[in-house]
Scaffold this active site. Structure first.
Site, PDB file in Angstrom:
ATOM      1  N   GLU A  56     -73.092 -31.087  15.912  1.00  0.00           N
ATOM      2  CA  GLU A  56     -71.848 -30.762  15.196  1.00  0.00           C
ATOM      3  C   GLU A  56     -71.330 -29.391  15.608  1.00  0.00           C
ATOM      4  O   GLU A  56     -72.088 -28.527  16.040  1.00  0.00           O
ATOM      5  CB  GLU A  56     -72.052 -30.854  13.683  1.00  0.00           C
ATOM      6  CG  GLU A  56     -73.232 -30.054  13.136  1.00  0.00           C
ATOM      7  CD  GLU A  56     -72.816 -28.780  12.422  1.00  0.00           C
ATOM      8  OE1 GLU A  56     -71.742 -28.248  12.745  1.00  0.00           O
ATOM      9  OE2 GLU A  56     -73.583 -28.328  11.552  1.00  0.00           O
ATOM     10  N   ARG A  81     -80.348 -26.767   6.806  1.00  0.00           N
ATOM     11  CA  ARG A  81     -80.237 -28.208   7.074  1.00  0.00           C
ATOM     12  C   ARG A  81     -78.877 -28.594   7.642  1.00  0.00           C
ATOM     13  O   ARG A  81     -78.298 -29.619   7.284  1.00  0.00           O
ATOM     14  CB  ARG A  81     -80.570 -29.023   5.828  1.00  0.00           C
ATOM     15  CG  ARG A  81     -81.953 -28.725   5.272  1.00  0.00           C
ATOM     16  CD  ARG A  81     -82.267 -29.609   4.089  1.00  0.00           C
ATOM     17  NE  ARG A  81     -82.416 -31.004   4.475  1.00  0.00           N
ATOM     18  CZ  ARG A  81     -83.535 -31.545   4.980  1.00  0.00           C
ATOM     19  NH1 ARG A  81     -84.610 -30.778   5.153  1.00  0.00           N
ATOM     20  NH2 ARG A  81     -83.578 -32.811   5.287  1.00  0.00           N
ATOM     21  N   CYS A  86     -75.413 -28.023  21.790  1.00  0.00           N
ATOM     22  CA  CYS A  86     -76.566 -28.048  22.697  1.00  0.00           C
ATOM     23  C   CYS A  86     -77.374 -26.761  22.715  1.00  0.00           C
ATOM     24  O   CYS A  86     -78.608 -26.797  22.725  1.00  0.00           O
ATOM     25  CB  CYS A  86     -76.113 -28.410  24.108  1.00  0.00           C
ATOM     26  SG  CYS A  86     -75.106 -27.155  24.951  1.00  0.00           S
ATOM     27  N   HIS A 121     -74.169 -26.579  29.573  1.00  0.00           N
ATOM     28  CA  HIS A 121     -75.057 -27.415  28.758  1.00  0.00           C
ATOM     29  C   HIS A 121     -76.490 -26.945  28.958  1.00  0.00           C
ATOM     30  O   HIS A 121     -76.944 -26.743  30.081  1.00  0.00           O
ATOM     31  CB  HIS A 121     -74.931 -28.881  29.136  1.00  0.00           C
ATOM     32  CG  HIS A 121     -75.959 -29.747  28.464  1.00  0.00           C
ATOM     33  ND1 HIS A 121     -76.020 -29.877  27.088  1.00  0.00           N
ATOM     34  CD2 HIS A 121     -76.990 -30.476  28.960  1.00  0.00           C
ATOM     35  CE1 HIS A 121     -77.038 -30.664  26.773  1.00  0.00           C
ATOM     36  NE2 HIS A 121     -77.646 -31.027  27.883  1.00  0.00           N
ATOM     37  N   ASP A 136     -83.691 -33.506  26.234  1.00  0.00           N
ATOM     38  CA  ASP A 136     -82.260 -33.188  26.115  1.00  0.00           C
ATOM     39  C   ASP A 136     -81.739 -33.529  24.725  1.00  0.00           C
ATOM     40  O   ASP A 136     -80.790 -34.304  24.568  1.00  0.00           O
ATOM     41  CB  ASP A 136     -81.486 -33.971  27.183  1.00  0.00           C
ATOM     42  CG  ASP A 136     -80.278 -33.222  27.698  1.00  0.00           C
ATOM     43  OD1 ASP A 136     -79.938 -32.176  27.122  1.00  0.00           O
ATOM     44  OD2 ASP A 136     -79.667 -33.686  28.678  1.00  0.00           O
TER      45      ASP A 136
END
Length: 275
Positions: A56, A81, A86, A121, A136
């Site tokens: 998110e 939480r 990435c 990434h 990943d």
């Protein structure tokens, strides 16, 4: 003639993994303690992480991102939480794996390598009893399992096949099979060790630059066996491994309940900013 240098190439790569509360993390992903750093244990950890912690970009969209240093990441993804993108997922997972005894190499990958994608990434190369694997957990909630670093190997990702391809120059390409065949997702190479400052710079671009896709619309993703859910802005898409697709537009009043369903625990200020 060679000249000796007082130089340690890994001197600036301390990621502070000893600060991580490993017990709290394992509780967060509902996973038992790991007794040995094996490939089988890595598969279990990988799947549990992806199932429990969503991808998110709420903090990017709202301009409140706490950064990608491990203490901030652990507080956000474990204690509060929340989910993340990435850099956060990979930073947390790398620390967990190192605490469990896995040798880990942090690397940056180039997204959409056949286009104009940047090296923004973060993924991990993990040494196991079955060889090196690509882990990943932060690739848009699309990687359910680690992939052995073997040319041509195929691994099912909760219903969507992926394959690694080795290029002659030492690069590796992660590809995914779709309706039109295999498509390159990202490419990476061994390269030099990644430093925290490299990650800080990549995060700054990804979280603030107007060309970054993450600053334009909210993105939330969840993966579970046979189903991938994506919220992009107000467009909700649910894809099934059998090819079925459902789409609809989410009304602002629905956003809180939907985000909770997708695994995001937002406070009132965060939810108001998203709406």
């Amino acid at each position: 003639m060679s000249i000796a240098l007082d130089y340690n190439p890994d001197a600036a790569t301390d990621w502070g993994v000893e600060e991580l509360d490993l017990t709290a993390y394992l509780a967060r992903i509902d996973h038992p303690a790991v007794t040995a750093p094996t490939a089988e244990a890595l598969r279990g950890l990988h799947a549990a992480h992806v199932a429990a912690i969503p991808f998110e970009t709420v903090d990017v969209i709202t301009g409140r991102h706490p950064g990608v240093r491990l203490p901030a990441v652990a507080d956000k993804l474990v204690t509060r939480r929340r989910g993340g993108y990435c850099f956060e997922h990979a930073t947390l997972f790398a620390a967990v794996l190192e605490r469990l005894g896995y040798p880990v190499r942090r690397r940056l990958a180039r997204v959409h390598p056949q286009g104009s994608g940047a090296s923004t990434h973060m993924m991990l190369l993990v040494d196991t009893d079955e060889g090196t694997m690509l882990a990943d957990v932060g690739f848009g909630a699309s990687m359910w399992a680690p992939v052995p670093l073997i040319d041509g190997v195929e691994v099912d990702q909760a219903g969507w096949p992926t394959r690694l391809v080795a290029l002659p120059d030492g690069r590796w390409v992660l590809t995914r099979r779709g309706d039109d065949g295999w498509t390159a997702e990202h490419e990476f190479a061994e390269g030099p060790p990644l430093r925290q400052v490299d990650l800080d710079v990549a995060h700054h671009y990804t979280a603030t630059h107007p060309d970054s896709p993450f600053v334009r619309k909210l993105l939330v993703k969840r993966l579970e066996p046979g189903m991938a859910t994506t919220l992009h802005g107000r467009e909700l898409t649910v894809r099934h491994a059998d090819g079925g697709v459902e789409t609809r537009t989410v009304e602002p009043r629905e956003m809180g309940a939907l985000l909770a369903q997708l695994g995001l625990e937002l406070d009132e200020a965060e939810l108001a900013a998203v709406r």
